[in-house]
Scaffold this motif. Sequence first.
Motif, mmCIF file in Angstrom:
data_model
loop_
_atom_site.group_PDB
_atom_site.id
_atom_site.type_symbol
_atom_site.label_atom_id
_atom_site.label_comp_id
_atom_site.label_asym_id
_atom_site.label_seq_id
_atom_site.Cartn_x
_atom_site.Cartn_y
_atom_site.Cartn_z
ATOM 1 N N ALA A 41 47.590 40.655 37.442
ATOM 2 C CA ALA A 41 46.768 39.845 38.431
ATOM 3 C C ALA A 41 46.931 38.575 38.488
ATOM 4 O O ALA A 41 47.129 37.857 39.698
ATOM 5 N N SER A 42 46.729 37.763 37.464
ATOM 6 C CA SER A 42 46.561 36.423 37.431
ATOM 7 C C SER A 42 48.149 35.818 37.954
ATOM 8 O O SER A 42 48.306 34.851 38.790
ATOM 9 N N PHE B 170 50.955 32.904 42.377
ATOM 10 C CA PHE B 170 51.848 33.045 43.397
ATOM 11 C C PHE B 170 51.489 33.092 44.782
ATOM 12 O O PHE B 170 51.966 32.299 45.414
ATOM 13 N N CYS B 171 50.680 33.888 45.083
ATOM 14 C CA CYS B 171 50.029 33.888 46.355
ATOM 15 C C CYS B 171 49.077 32.528 46.797
ATOM 16 O O CYS B 171 49.373 31.905 47.859
ATOM 17 N N ASP B 172 48.776 31.940 45.794
ATOM 18 C CA ASP B 172 47.683 30.589 45.824
ATOM 19 C C ASP B 172 48.530 29.564 46.140
ATOM 20 O O ASP B 172 48.662 28.669 47.044
ATOM 21 N N PHE B 173 50.013 29.555 45.310
ATOM 22 C CA PHE B 173 50.996 28.558 45.737
ATOM 23 C C PHE B 173 51.432 28.682 47.129
ATOM 24 O O PHE B 173 51.804 27.717 47.932
ATOM 25 N N LEU C 248 45.411 46.305 46.874
ATOM 26 C CA LEU C 248 45.867 45.024 46.012
ATOM 27 C C LEU C 248 45.114 43.894 46.104
ATOM 28 O O LEU C 248 45.022 43.126 45.008
ATOM 29 N N THR C 249 44.526 43.733 47.118
ATOM 30 C CA THR C 249 43.608 42.510 47.235
ATOM 31 C C THR C 249 42.421 42.613 46.158
ATOM 32 O O THR C 249 41.771 41.586 45.879
ATOM 33 N N LYS C 250 42.137 43.671 45.669
ATOM 34 C CA LYS C 250 41.010 43.965 44.684
ATOM 35 C C LYS C 250 41.386 43.002 43.275
ATOM 36 O O LYS C 250 40.389 42.332 42.843
ATOM 37 N N ILE C 251 42.706 43.040 43.044
ATOM 38 C CA ILE C 251 43.058 42.211 41.803
ATOM 39 C C ILE C 251 43.955 40.931 42.348
ATOM 40 O O ILE C 251 43.850 39.941 41.279
ATOM 41 N N ILE C 252 44.398 40.765 43.447
ATOM 42 C CA ILE C 252 45.158 39.538 43.810
ATOM 43 C C ILE C 252 44.218 39.183 45.172
ATOM 44 O O ILE C 252 44.675 39.098 46.077
ATOM 45 N N PRO C 253 42.963 38.271 44.798
ATOM 46 C CA PRO C 253 42.288 38.005 46.035
ATOM 47 C C PRO C 253 42.827 37.008 47.142
ATOM 48 O O PRO C 253 42.623 36.918 48.078
ATOM 49 N N ILE D 125 46.557 35.353 52.752
ATOM 50 C CA ILE D 125 47.769 35.572 53.337
ATOM 51 C C ILE D 125 47.792 36.696 54.487
ATOM 52 O O ILE D 125 48.234 36.235 55.722
ATOM 53 N N LEU D 126 47.086 37.760 54.283
ATOM 54 C CA LEU D 126 47.140 38.753 55.078
ATOM 55 C C LEU D 126 45.965 38.807 56.199
ATOM 56 O O LEU D 126 45.993 39.238 57.342
ATOM 57 N N GLY D 127 45.014 37.683 55.850
ATOM 58 C CA GLY D 127 43.775 37.414 56.801
ATOM 59 C C GLY D 127 43.019 38.574 56.745
ATOM 60 O O GLY D 127 42.466 39.020 57.760
ATOM 61 N N LEU D 128 43.023 39.295 55.501
ATOM 62 C CA LEU D 128 42.124 40.222 55.420
ATOM 63 C C LEU D 128 40.518 39.935 55.030
ATOM 64 O O LEU D 128 40.215 38.816 54.054
ATOM 65 N N GLU D 129 39.473 40.417 55.327
ATOM 66 C CA GLU D 129 38.281 40.306 54.635
ATOM 67 C C GLU D 129 37.920 41.332 53.887
ATOM 68 O O GLU D 129 38.108 42.520 53.725
#
Length: 449
Positions: A267-268, A273-276, A305-310, A315-319
């Motif tokens: 997850a980290s 990577f997404c934060d980058f 996926l966003t449960k472990i990859i906030p 990126i997806l614009g999800l709440e």
Amino acid sequence: SHNSGQARINGILYSLGIVFYELFSGVRPTELERPDESRGQTGTKELLESLDPLPFDHGGGTIDLETFTGVGINGGELLEFNDLQDEYEEIWGNNNIDGFLQGQNPRKKESRSNDNIMYSVSVEPLKARGVPGPLCELVANMLDIADGRLMGEDSYRDISDVRDDLQLMLDKPSIYLYDQDMGSLSTTGLQFGDTLFGREAELSTIIDAYRRSALGESESVTISGASGTGKSLLAVEAGKYVISSGGILLSGKFDQLQQGKPFSALASAFNEFCDFLVRNRELVSVKQKLAQQVDCVIGRDAYYLTKIIPNLANILGLEMSCIDHDEDHVNAQKRLQWLLCQFVQVISNSFAAPVTLFLDDLQWADSASIAAVNQLLLAGGLTSQDTHFFFLGCYREGEIDDGVIPSANIKVGCMGEETLNTMVSETLCLSPRLTRALSSIIYHKTKGN
């Protein structure tokens, strides 16, 4: 005899030191300006008048290595000093190696007189002309001879040592040639950096496996060894190659205190990577393409996926509140394993590049993470033939069962004494011959770890 042979070598070293002194200063050492030079013989001072100015004679105070083509240097490599010695003997004669000191003309062979004395020569004039300190010390260590005997511990014993030191100055001038900033060292202390020593073969094995993964099926390499042997540093060096070759590197580290938390290191790695991507404005188009690929390949399951990859939610614009957290634990883990495989596929396709996942401290990995890695490596784990995946992991030897992750294993041992000396030499910016005694003490106390 051995003594006469060493005395002969000492004489050659001394004479070569005088040659270097005059090359770098353009003048003959004042200590050698003797009254009997008026005998009408041509000295080296006159011979040097026809030479072109040296790179540091233009007032810059530093040596330009690209224009420096001094004695014994050919295309960036030093000529064999045996050849230089043979040529020297051909000119001066085997029994008159110090003829140069008497100002004799080449090929004028005379027996050595009783007044052939090796005078003490100071290199302070070289320092005053801006010659780098290490080069001044090299000359001083060749001239550190009196009456044919070595005077100091740092004195050269063999011409090959001079050759080796000069080659290091050419190959690594920032370490061995240029003067160090002592003021900075006094405040920061010694900096060991992240240079990899003595692991060239292991690094080559990892890089070869990565190249194969970029061309075909998924590959996996694990690095094992005792704590402190440089496993992580080796992996980091391989990661540099991955990035420089255009690949995607995801990196995570398991924590002993988080062994009960599934997918913690995975997850980290994905979250960073997404934060980058979120922070890098130059990758806006790639980020948009990634979001489209996630929507197309994963769809609404991306919520899980966003449960472990906030940061994926950004990126997806999800709440995050839209996500249903009520789900069976076992089924959730299996779902996430499958979704991580899909996400790797999306990343690889979006960037048109192979994906490398590096996980450190596998001995503390949870079973769900191990299962996810194995699924990524299985033939059916990645459904797209265009997806190329490489896994690199590190663990302490003996703390994980062999075969838990099918891979080629590299066992990293302790550093050898010669490799340790290279590390000490580059850290202290001193010739390896000068650090060998210190390195020997360190090695016998640490055993190379």
